[in-house]
Write a protein that holds these residues in place. Structure first.
Motif, PDB file in Angstrom:
ATOM      1  N   ALA A  35      -0.424  11.097   3.044  1.00 22.59           N
ATOM      2  CA  ALA A  35       0.230  12.339   3.471  1.00 22.59           C
ATOM      3  C   ALA A  35       1.733  12.141   3.584  1.00 22.59           C
ATOM      4  CB  ALA A  35      -0.363  12.806   4.798  1.00 22.59           C
ATOM      5  N   ALA A  36       2.152  11.023   4.169  1.00 24.09           N
ATOM      6  CA  ALA A  36       3.578  10.748   4.322  1.00 24.09           C
ATOM      7  C   ALA A  36       4.253  10.608   2.958  1.00 24.09           C
ATOM      8  CB  ALA A  36       3.776   9.479   5.151  1.00 24.09           C
ATOM      9  N   ARG A  37       3.583   9.927   2.009  1.00 23.83           N
ATOM     10  CA  ARG A  37       4.146   9.753   0.668  1.00 23.83           C
ATOM     11  C   ARG A  37       4.341  11.089  -0.037  1.00 23.83           C
ATOM     12  NH1 ARG A  37       2.268   4.593  -2.846  1.00 23.83           N
ATOM     13  NH2 ARG A  37       2.578   2.973  -1.279  1.00 23.83           N
ATOM     14  N   LEU A  38       3.491  12.036   0.271  1.00 25.01           N
ATOM     15  CA  LEU A  38       3.547  13.329  -0.402  1.00 25.01           C
ATOM     16  C   LEU A  38       4.385  14.355   0.353  1.00 25.01           C
ATOM     17  CD1 LEU A  38      -0.144  13.607  -1.632  1.00 25.01           C
ATOM     18  CD2 LEU A  38       1.856  12.769  -2.856  1.00 25.01           C
ATOM     19  N   GLY A  39       5.078  13.906   1.387  1.00 26.71           N
ATOM     20  CA  GLY A  39       5.989  14.785   2.093  1.00 26.71           C
ATOM     21  C   GLY A  39       5.368  15.646   3.162  1.00 26.71           C
ATOM     22  N   TYR A  40       4.149  15.300   3.600  1.00 29.87           N
ATOM     23  CA  TYR A  40       3.505  16.041   4.685  1.00 29.87           C
ATOM     24  C   TYR A  40       3.829  15.349   6.008  1.00 29.87           C
ATOM     25  CZ  TYR A  40       0.612  18.451   1.203  1.00 29.87           C
ATOM     26  OH  TYR A  40       0.168  19.215   0.154  1.00 29.87           O
ATOM     27  N   ALA A  41       4.290  16.119   6.979  1.00 33.96           N
ATOM     28  CA  ALA A  41       4.602  15.547   8.290  1.00 33.96           C
ATOM     29  C   ALA A  41       3.338  15.247   9.072  1.00 33.96           C
ATOM     30  CB  ALA A  41       5.498  16.505   9.085  1.00 33.96           C
ATOM     31  N   ASP A  42       2.245  15.901   8.738  1.00 26.76           N
ATOM     32  CA  ASP A  42       0.989  15.764   9.481  1.00 26.76           C
ATOM     33  C   ASP A  42      -0.155  15.587   8.480  1.00 26.76           C
ATOM     34  OD1 ASP A  42      -1.364  16.165  10.953  1.00 26.76           O
ATOM     35  OD2 ASP A  42      -0.424  17.623  12.296  1.00 26.76           O
ATOM     36  N   PRO A  43      -0.965  14.541   8.614  1.00 22.67           N
ATOM     37  CA  PRO A  43      -2.079  14.333   7.673  1.00 22.67           C
ATOM     38  C   PRO A  43      -3.059  15.499   7.646  1.00 22.67           C
ATOM     39  CG  PRO A  43      -2.270  12.862   9.577  1.00 22.67           C
ATOM     40  CD  PRO A  43      -0.908  13.463   9.626  1.00 22.67           C
ATOM     41  N   ARG A  44      -3.095  16.299   8.726  1.00 23.46           N
ATOM     42  CA  ARG A  44      -3.991  17.449   8.726  1.00 23.46           C
ATOM     43  C   ARG A  44      -3.587  18.465   7.662  1.00 23.46           C
ATOM     44  NH1 ARG A  44      -3.775  18.831  15.051  1.00 23.46           N
ATOM     45  NH2 ARG A  44      -1.597  18.296  14.559  1.00 23.46           N
ATOM     46  N   ALA A  45      -2.293  18.536   7.375  1.00 22.64           N
ATOM     47  CA  ALA A  45      -1.823  19.454   6.331  1.00 22.64           C
ATOM     48  C   ALA A  45      -2.342  19.010   4.968  1.00 22.64           C
ATOM     49  CB  ALA A  45      -0.296  19.505   6.330  1.00 22.64           C
ATOM     50  N   LEU A  46      -2.351  17.694   4.736  1.00 21.59           N
ATOM     51  CA  LEU A  46      -2.903  17.186   3.486  1.00 21.59           C
ATOM     52  C   LEU A  46      -4.405  17.466   3.414  1.00 21.59           C
ATOM     53  CD1 LEU A  46      -2.906  15.613   0.835  1.00 21.59           C
ATOM     54  CD2 LEU A  46      -3.074  13.496   2.175  1.00 21.59           C
ATOM     55  N   ARG A  47      -5.108  17.257   4.520  1.00 23.71           N
ATOM     56  CA  ARG A  47      -6.553  17.495   4.505  1.00 23.71           C
ATOM     57  C   ARG A  47      -6.876  18.957   4.162  1.00 23.71           C
ATOM     58  NH1 ARG A  47      -9.195  13.118   6.652  1.00 23.71           N
ATOM     59  NH2 ARG A  47      -7.917  11.691   7.911  1.00 23.71           N
ATOM     60  N   ARG A  48      -6.109  19.884   4.743  1.00 17.43           N
ATOM     61  CA  ARG A  48      -6.338  21.303   4.457  1.00 17.43           C
ATOM     62  C   ARG A  48      -6.032  21.614   2.982  1.00 17.43           C
ATOM     63  NH1 ARG A  48      -3.878  21.895   9.622  1.00 17.43           N
ATOM     64  NH2 ARG A  48      -1.856  22.308   8.625  1.00 17.43           N
ATOM     65  N   ALA A  49      -4.920  21.053   2.499  1.00 13.72           N
ATOM     66  CA  ALA A  49      -4.543  21.303   1.107  1.00 13.72           C
ATOM     67  C   ALA A  49      -5.579  20.723   0.145  1.00 13.72           C
ATOM     68  CB  ALA A  49      -3.160  20.700   0.827  1.00 13.72           C
ATOM     69  N   PHE A  50      -6.054  19.508   0.439  1.00 11.62           N
ATOM     70  CA  PHE A  50      -7.008  18.863  -0.460  1.00 11.62           C
ATOM     71  C   PHE A  50      -8.334  19.625  -0.487  1.00 11.62           C
ATOM     72  CE2 PHE A  50      -9.527  15.533  -2.411  1.00 11.62           C
ATOM     73  CZ  PHE A  50      -8.612  14.974  -3.304  1.00 11.62           C
TER      74      PHE A  50
END
Length: 343
Positions: A303-318
């Motif tokens: 998540a950090a590598r992809l520019g997300y401040a919060d891993p939850r944002a990556l989980r929702r996007a994925f």
């Protein structure tokens, strides 16, 4: 291997003619999807459709006579090593046979040249590609005029051809063709496009067997190393991925990497039916899937590598992209194919 492509140097030549006619770089980029930088590498092969789009722009600007306009500025060397294969052979007939053999180094491999000798006569047949009426006519004129120019430079056609044939119908006037080819014997509606010469077996003034051997080897190696030019969107997404990896993701910075203004970049994305946000989403999706599949990095690090401040944002996007959570995707993905990374 090189089907439906032409070498970058040929596209560069036609593009330069278009620019001299007043066609803007923006018009060419919009029509072809090509940036000038993509044509700088002579090992690149460009989709044939791209050069045809440039010819369409030229024909729209110049109409009848466009082929001679482009052929009027093709100095020796602008056709790359192919030029020297033709002009350094012992005789004009030998040079044309070499040019026919290695035609893929000059243009689309579906184009062909046939060399036929009959006594003192030598005929070069040019078989081009079917295309839009009018445009394919001018491409054929360009091709024959350019071939004749190389023959004259080799010193083997100083008297000019004894006959020229075109497959297309006769234009209303063709005085310009008579002047360009140096003969009034120009026939239309013929089976093929062709130039007929006399005494093409005489030694040429530019014969250089050793240089011809070197050029032949160079052409062979160049064709083996040739690769397709990146699509504009591929180039853009690569720049986007680099900016993402460098934590420098912004419209201005990516536009700078591509040497265009932010406004131009947004317009090009719009022309291709996408947006800046949609492209960021697509690259994040691609990168997230790759990192989950090919590394052991925890979701928080990805998540950090992809520019997300919060891993939850990556989980929702994925979940939105794939219908799966990152964890379930990782478990069902193919085994690791890269060296494991650790975060």
């Amino acid at each position: 291997m090189h089907r439906d492509t032409v070498p970058a140097h040929l596209v560069r030549l036609v593009r330069n003619s278009a620019l001299r006619l007043g066609i803007t770089p923006q018009e060419i980029a919009l029509a072809t999807g090509l940036e000038p930088a993509a044509l700088a590498d002579d090992l690149l092969r460009v989709p044939t459709a791209a050069i045809n789009r440039i010819w369409e722009l030229i024909f729209a600007r110049s109409g009848d006579g466009a082929g001679l306009v482009v052929a009027g500025d093709v100095p020796l060397g602008s056709l790359h090593a192919w030029d020297y294969l033709v002009t350094t052979a012992p005789t004009l007939a030998d040079g044309l046979r070499e040019g026919a053999r290695w035609i893929t180094a000059l243009t689309d491999p579906a184009v062909s040249l046939d060399v036929v000798e009959d006594g003192r006569h030598l005929t070069l047949h040019y078989h081009g590609l079917p295309f839009q009426d009018g445009v394919d006519r001018e491409i054929s004129v360009f091709a024959l005029a350019t071939f004749l120019q190389r023959m004259r430079e080799a010193g083997g056609a100083s008297a000019g051809p004894v006959r020229v044939a075109f497959a297309h119908p006769a234009p209303r006037r063709h005085r310009d063709l008579i002047d360009a080819f140096g003969t009034a014997r120009i026939d239309f509606d013929q089976p093929t496009n062709a130039i007929v010469l006399l005494d093409a077996g005489q030694e040429t003034a530019t014969a250089d067997p050793e240089l011809a051997r070197i050029m032949r080897r160079y052409v062979e190696m160049g064709l083996a190393a040739a690769r397709p030019v990146p699509d504009w969107r591929d180039t853009f997404r690569a720049a986007l991925a680099e900016a993402l990896a460098d934590d420098l993701l912004s419209l201005e910075r990516v536009a700078g990497r591509l040497a265009v203004s932010p406004r131009t970049l947004q317009r090009r994305l719009s022309d291709r039916g996408t947006t800046w946000r949609e492209e960021i989403d697509a690259v994040r999706h691609e990168q997230a899937a790759r990192l989950l599949r090919d590394t052991r990095l925890p979701v928080q690090s990805i998540a950090a590598r992809l520019g997300y401040a919060d891993p939850r944002a990556l989980r929702r996007a994925f979940q939105r992209w794939t219908g799966h959570t990152p964890d379930t995707y990782r478990k069902s993905a193919v085994p690791l194919t890269a060296t494991a990374e650790h975060g």
